[in-house]
Design a protein around this motif. Sequence first.
Motif, PDB file in Angstrom:
ATOM      1  N   TYR A 117      -6.147   9.247   3.018  1.00 43.48           N
ATOM      2  CA  TYR A 117      -4.710   9.029   2.822  1.00 43.48           C
ATOM      3  C   TYR A 117      -3.932   8.986   4.142  1.00 43.48           C
ATOM      4  CZ  TYR A 117      -5.174  14.129   2.826  1.00 43.48           C
ATOM      5  OH  TYR A 117      -5.518  15.416   3.137  1.00 43.48           O
ATOM      6  N   GLU A 168       0.859  -1.179   0.000  1.00 40.36           N
ATOM      7  CA  GLU A 168       0.000   0.000   0.000  1.00 40.36           C
ATOM      8  C   GLU A 168       0.900   1.236   0.000  1.00 40.36           C
ATOM      9  OE1 GLU A 168      -3.920   1.357   2.512  1.00 40.36           O
ATOM     10  OE2 GLU A 168      -2.145   0.803   3.676  1.00 40.36           O
ATOM     11  N   VAL A 190       1.896   4.894   0.689  1.00 37.81           N
ATOM     12  CA  VAL A 190       1.528   5.974   1.606  1.00 37.81           C
ATOM     13  C   VAL A 190       2.673   6.982   1.652  1.00 37.81           C
ATOM     14  CG1 VAL A 190       0.131   4.404   3.007  1.00 37.81           C
ATOM     15  CG2 VAL A 190       2.510   4.834   3.650  1.00 37.81           C
ATOM     16  N   LEU A 207      -1.668  10.944  -4.405  1.00 39.34           N
ATOM     17  CA  LEU A 207      -2.185  10.167  -3.277  1.00 39.34           C
ATOM     18  C   LEU A 207      -3.144  11.000  -2.428  1.00 39.34           C
ATOM     19  CD1 LEU A 207       1.079   8.323  -2.159  1.00 39.34           C
ATOM     20  CD2 LEU A 207      -0.828   7.368  -3.462  1.00 39.34           C
ATOM     21  N   THR A 246       2.864  12.484  -4.298  1.00 39.09           N
ATOM     22  CA  THR A 246       2.133  12.802  -3.074  1.00 39.09           C
ATOM     23  C   THR A 246       0.815  13.516  -3.386  1.00 39.09           C
ATOM     24  OG1 THR A 246       4.184  12.957  -1.815  1.00 39.09           O
ATOM     25  CG2 THR A 246       2.250  14.006  -0.858  1.00 39.09           C
ATOM     26  N   GLY A 261      -3.668   4.987   9.305  1.00 40.46           N
ATOM     27  CA  GLY A 261      -4.521   5.067   8.129  1.00 40.46           C
ATOM     28  C   GLY A 261      -5.988   4.916   8.447  1.00 40.46           C
ATOM     29  N   GLN A 307       3.551  -1.635   3.787  1.00 41.30           N
ATOM     30  CA  GLN A 307       3.398  -0.386   3.047  1.00 41.30           C
ATOM     31  C   GLN A 307       4.652   0.009   2.279  1.00 41.30           C
ATOM     32  OE1 GLN A 307       2.058   2.222   6.235  1.00 41.30           O
ATOM     33  NE2 GLN A 307      -0.081   1.713   5.823  1.00 41.30           N
ATOM     34  N   THR A 359      -5.024   6.813  -0.684  1.00 45.85           N
ATOM     35  CA  THR A 359      -4.014   5.756  -0.621  1.00 45.85           C
ATOM     36  C   THR A 359      -4.296   4.704  -1.684  1.00 45.85           C
ATOM     37  OG1 THR A 359      -3.645   6.099   1.735  1.00 45.85           O
ATOM     38  CG2 THR A 359      -3.054   3.944   0.842  1.00 45.85           C
TER      39      THR A 359
END
Length: 359
Positions: free
Chosen positions: A272, A33, A35, A134, A131, A297, A55, A139
């Motif tokens: 996110y 994932e 992040v 996201l 970023t 999260g 992550q 996410t």
Amino acid sequence: MKENQKIIAKLILEDGTEFSGYSFGYESNTNGEVVFNTGMVGYPETLTDPSYRGQILVCTYPLIGNYGVPSGEKENNLYKNFESENIHIRGLIVSDYSFEYSHWSAERSLSNWLKEEKIPAIYGIDTRMLTRKLRDKGTMLGKIVIDEKSKIDFEDPNQRDLVGEVSVKDPFEYPAGKKKIVLVDCGTKNNIISAFLGRNISVIRVPYDYDFNTIKADGIMLSNGPGDPKMNSATIENTKKAMLKNKPILGICLGSQILALAAGADTYKLKYGHRGHNQPCNELGTKRCYITSQNHGYAVDSSTLPEDWREWFVNDNDGTNEGIIHISKPFFASQFHPEASPGPDDCEFIFDMFVRALK
């Protein structure tokens, strides 16, 4: 590193977006994932935080690696410079990696550490663009591809028992003073344990699914950890039983969500998440705003809190819950990390509150 030594590496998101850069970690494919973390420093502590299990971490601060990696010195059987025994992220994404590092405590480079721990890493990616994506889309699942011949699929780590992967397997005690707490290890950071030992409180660290109600102790600490809090049904049920005994209970991060679920409230996944050392949190009923260290999260839905509970802190950026407290019993929790590491330690008073509640 010479130009002809650069190894192409790609980050591919689940929506098909590709970011191309160069490898500086372990040369293997991985998934997880994706992040982002807004911290400017503290990558040794961040990478070893078990809450990052599964992550792929994006650092928004552009220059990473310039102070290397410190030694593995231990105190009280805990690493002083790391938050656990090993790195927990699946991959690392940075804008600019510093191949030359300098710090009095540095023992090796970040690149060498990542290779030793078999963690892929990419530099040369536009992390600002990544970023922003996201933040806008939320996410996303992603994969790092270095070996084009080896196929790897997307995988949602939140479907796994992440807490079971990072929790200790057997109880372990850290002796200090006469007062004693049970620390339910859902993926605890070392500095939480150190915060209690420094206050002369003995700590019995138990697995997340251990029935800690069978242990004679003065209080219960529910630790931080990775993934969806609702996956931890055994911990939630044991917490419900503990609440009937009215012993002091403190929750941090995932522990706050578990305490809320045990009380009858609900949790949900944030778009996110909050990850960094600069999150402002307001203490309700006061005019105080604290700068906090965070890594989560999921969040507690404050509208579902029972009548005998109230919100303690809220995030000043988005208004989400950052802490809960019972109106009459010694149960309270913070969504942020009062022990910091890395980050500001403005909220260590929460540990002092908990210690005062111990009988």
